[in-house]
Design an enzyme around this catalytic site. Structure first.
Site, PDB file in Angstrom:
ATOM      1  N   ASN A  82      -3.163  -1.883  -2.811  1.00 25.98           N
ATOM      2  CA  ASN A  82      -4.543  -1.867  -3.274  1.00 25.98           C
ATOM      3  C   ASN A  82      -5.004  -3.256  -3.722  1.00 25.98           C
ATOM      4  OD1 ASN A  82      -7.015  -1.337  -4.445  1.00 25.98           O
ATOM      5  ND2 ASN A  82      -6.382   0.605  -5.316  1.00 25.98           N
ATOM      6  N   ASP A  83      -4.571  -3.684  -4.879  1.00 21.15           N
ATOM      7  CA  ASP A  83      -5.058  -4.954  -5.425  1.00 21.15           C
ATOM      8  C   ASP A  83      -4.741  -6.148  -4.519  1.00 21.15           C
ATOM      9  OD1 ASP A  83      -6.099  -3.691  -7.619  1.00 21.15           O
ATOM     10  OD2 ASP A  83      -4.263  -3.909  -8.802  1.00 21.15           O
ATOM     11  N   VAL A  84      -3.598  -6.064  -3.792  1.00 22.97           N
ATOM     12  CA  VAL A  84      -3.175  -7.218  -2.999  1.00 22.97           C
ATOM     13  C   VAL A  84      -4.020  -7.422  -1.737  1.00 22.97           C
ATOM     14  CG1 VAL A  84      -0.801  -7.118  -3.816  1.00 22.97           C
ATOM     15  CG2 VAL A  84      -1.429  -5.888  -1.741  1.00 22.97           C
ATOM     16  N   SER A 122      -4.535  -2.297 -11.440  1.00 22.85           N
ATOM     17  CA  SER A 122      -5.239  -3.123 -12.424  1.00 22.85           C
ATOM     18  C   SER A 122      -6.535  -2.464 -12.867  1.00 22.85           C
ATOM     19  CB  SER A 122      -5.544  -4.489 -11.815  1.00 22.85           C
ATOM     20  OG  SER A 122      -6.363  -4.326 -10.686  1.00 22.85           O
TER      21      SER A 122
END
Lengths: 471, 101
Positions: A396-398, A437
């Site tokens: 997701n965040d990456v 996050s």
């Protein structure tokens, strides 16, 4: 006398061989081609050192030594063989903590002996250099011990709380300085008394706990790596105390290598070490204020199957979510079908995919993915533009493009995989929630993105069937 | 071993550790951390000597715990590192994907 001398020569020579084997082993472990033999070399070194140590002059308590090795080694062997690959990081933390505890125990034996001798009014046997090294190594070892145990408990899910309170840093500082201050007293007074020695270790253990508790789960790998380096350092210090060259060399090599590794990891996560240790990110503190426009567009597995079957290049972006769903085997089965059809398949690994840098590679390797199909961020980022499909599973965040554009976002500046540059982006995801996050992912709302909702393993199985159905 | 010789060993070993690791690819970070975790299991020999020279019950107890923990560090570190590295094989070695089409 000459008998002792030959035994001593044999021991010293063996320790030298051990040190050489350790360094060569570590060197071999830093390349994927030779890595496998590296651990065998290092293992041989450890075996040699352990066996010759039984010949150490003036040793007693052989039954105790044998029993301790059998119990400690046996339990570790049993647990190490059983642990799942996804749980590897916390297992490393646990074994590392044990090493720190052992270094602290060596210091404790020496310091208590000096303290009781001093209390009984005997002349001190050791100079202040010896005492200082024992104290410093003991403190570092104790911190590494209790800190690693907390890190283990957090990653294992035994301890879910992230404890924070006002003035926490002040209390932590006080614990550390307190331990150090008592240490100084012990050094200056040739051991002082046993109570002082206990106080050094008690405060250091508390500090390890207090320092690790406020750190969020996402940052834990960096912390484990740091404790690994600290244990190395503690071992080196106790090596000086025991006049043992093998311990000094091995401990120092690990201390410096571990420090470098910690920095590399922190850099891969776009954080400074100070930031990891003393800030409040990592547990989902800040969320972005910017609203993401657009909507998420769902897609069926059968459509994705067709899309990939007729693609010329597919890049898979796996995240920890894939490993949790145990989907890596199905994903690799799917990829093999695509490869058989002549599709170029690559895996793009973000440095912090999985729970620590390199963890995802291990998980993929476990599923049988050859390492030359696995590319890291720098290698693969230019290739997304030529990819027909970027398949994102549990990441997701990456892959959040916000990291490139939105300065107000907490992840701004973090290097990301440019999955959004691919012609089609498919995201396999359980539900519509935000990432680790707590930040909305702008990628999910792009025009070329389709969402395939469902459990990772189930979705991968559906894709396998869909590709087979294409024929 | 005099203090200054020990200091030389310390300095050279620190550089060695740094150099050995400095060009390692990200894919090996986890196994390498595990491998270096195993290497500091050498604390076992120190713990053995400490327990071997222990006289009072307190020294024996602490020494015993020390050897136990150190053995756990060494053996556990070896087993998990070996398990991880065992899986690193290239597609040539494993025949990954039957590319017969």
């Amino acid at each position: 006398m000459s008998g002792t001398l030959t035994a001593d020569t044999l021991i010293q020579a063996s320790y030298f061989v051990t040190a050489v084997l350790f360094i060569m082993g570590l060197k071999r472990m830093s390349s994927p081609v030779t890595a496998r033999s590296g651990i065998l070399w290092a293992g041989a070194g450890m075996l040699v050192a352990t066996v010759v140590t039984f010949a150490y002059p003036e040793m007693t308590n052989y039954p105790l030594i044998g029993a301790a090795i059998a119990v400690g080694g046996g339990l570790a062997w049993w647990s190490g063989k059983r642990v799942a690959m996804t749980n590897m990081p916390q297992m490393i933390a646990l074994y590392n903590g044990m090493g720190g505890g052992a270094a602290a125990a060596i210091a404790a034996v020496e310091l208590y002996r000096a303290a009781f001798a001093h209390a009984a009014g005997q002349t001190p046997q050791h100079n202040s250099m010896f005492m200082s090294l024992a104290v410093i190594g003991g403190i570092i070892g104790a911190i590494s011990f209790s800190g690693s145990l907390i890190a283990w408990a957090k990653l294992q899910g035994v301890l879910n709380k992230t404890v924070r309170f006002g003035g926490q840093k002040f209390v932590n500082g006080l614990l550390f300085l307190g331990s150090l201050a008592v240490g100084v007293i012990v050094v200056l007074h040739h051991g002082a008394d046993p109570l002082h020695v206990s106080l050094i270790f008690g405060l250091a253990l508390l500090f390890g706990v207090a320092m690790t508790l406020p750190i969020g789960g996402a940052d834990m790998p960096v912390v484990i790596s740091l404790y690994n380096a600290l244990t190395g350092l503690a071992v080196a210090f106790e090596g000086f105390v025991m006049q043992n060259a093998a311990m000094i060399i091995a401990g120092t090599v690990v201390g410096s290598a571990g420090t470098l590794l910690t920095q590399l990891m922190a850099k891969a996560m776009n954080r400074s070490l100070a930031n990891v240790l003393f800030s409040d990110f990592g547990s989902g503190g800040g969320a972005s204020t910017t609203e993401v426009k657009g909507s998420m567009k769902p897609i069926e597995a059968s459509d994705v199957g067709v899309m990939m079957a007729f693609a010329s290049k597919v890049i898979v972006v796996p995240g920890y979510g894939m490993a949790v769903a145990q989907a890596q085997h199905k994903v690799w089965e799917m990829c093999q079908l695509l490869i058989d059809r002549g599709v170029t398949v690559k895996f793009a690994i973000h440095p912090v995919a999985g729970r620590m840098p390199g963890h995802m590679n291990v998980l993929l390797a476990e599923a049988g993915v050859p390492y030359d199909l696995i590319a890291d961020l720098d290698e693969i980022n230019a290739e997304f533009e030529t990819a027909d499909v970027a398949l994102i599973i549990g990441a997701n965040d990456v892959v959040n493009p916000v990291a490139r554009t939105d300065k107000s976002s907490p992840i701004y500046g973090m290097p990301i995989l440019n999955a959004d540059k691919a012609k089609n982006v498919i995201v396999i995801k359980r539900g519509q929630g935000a990432g680790f996050s707590g930040i909305e992912n702008a990628l999910f709302f792009l025009d070329n993105t389709r969402m395939l909702y469902g459990d990772g393993q189930k979705a991968a199985a559906e894709l396998v069937n869909a590709i087979k159905a294409v024929g | 071993m005099t203090g200054i010789v020990a200091l030389y060993i310390f300095m050279l070993a620190a550089f060695t550790g740094y150099e050995v690791i400095s060009r390692v690819p990200v894919i090996l970070h986890t196994p390498l951390m595990s491998g270096s975790n195993f290497v500091h299991g050498i604390v076992l020999v120190g713990a053995m000597v400490a327990l071997g020279g222990a006289h009072t019950p307190l020294e024996k107890t602490i020494g015993f715990i020390g050897v136990l923990l150190a053995a756990g560090n060494a053996v556990g570190g070896y087993v998990v590192t070996e398990r991880m590295l065992e899986m690193f094989k290239s597609s040539g070695a494993r025949g990954g994907g039957k590319r017969t089409h």
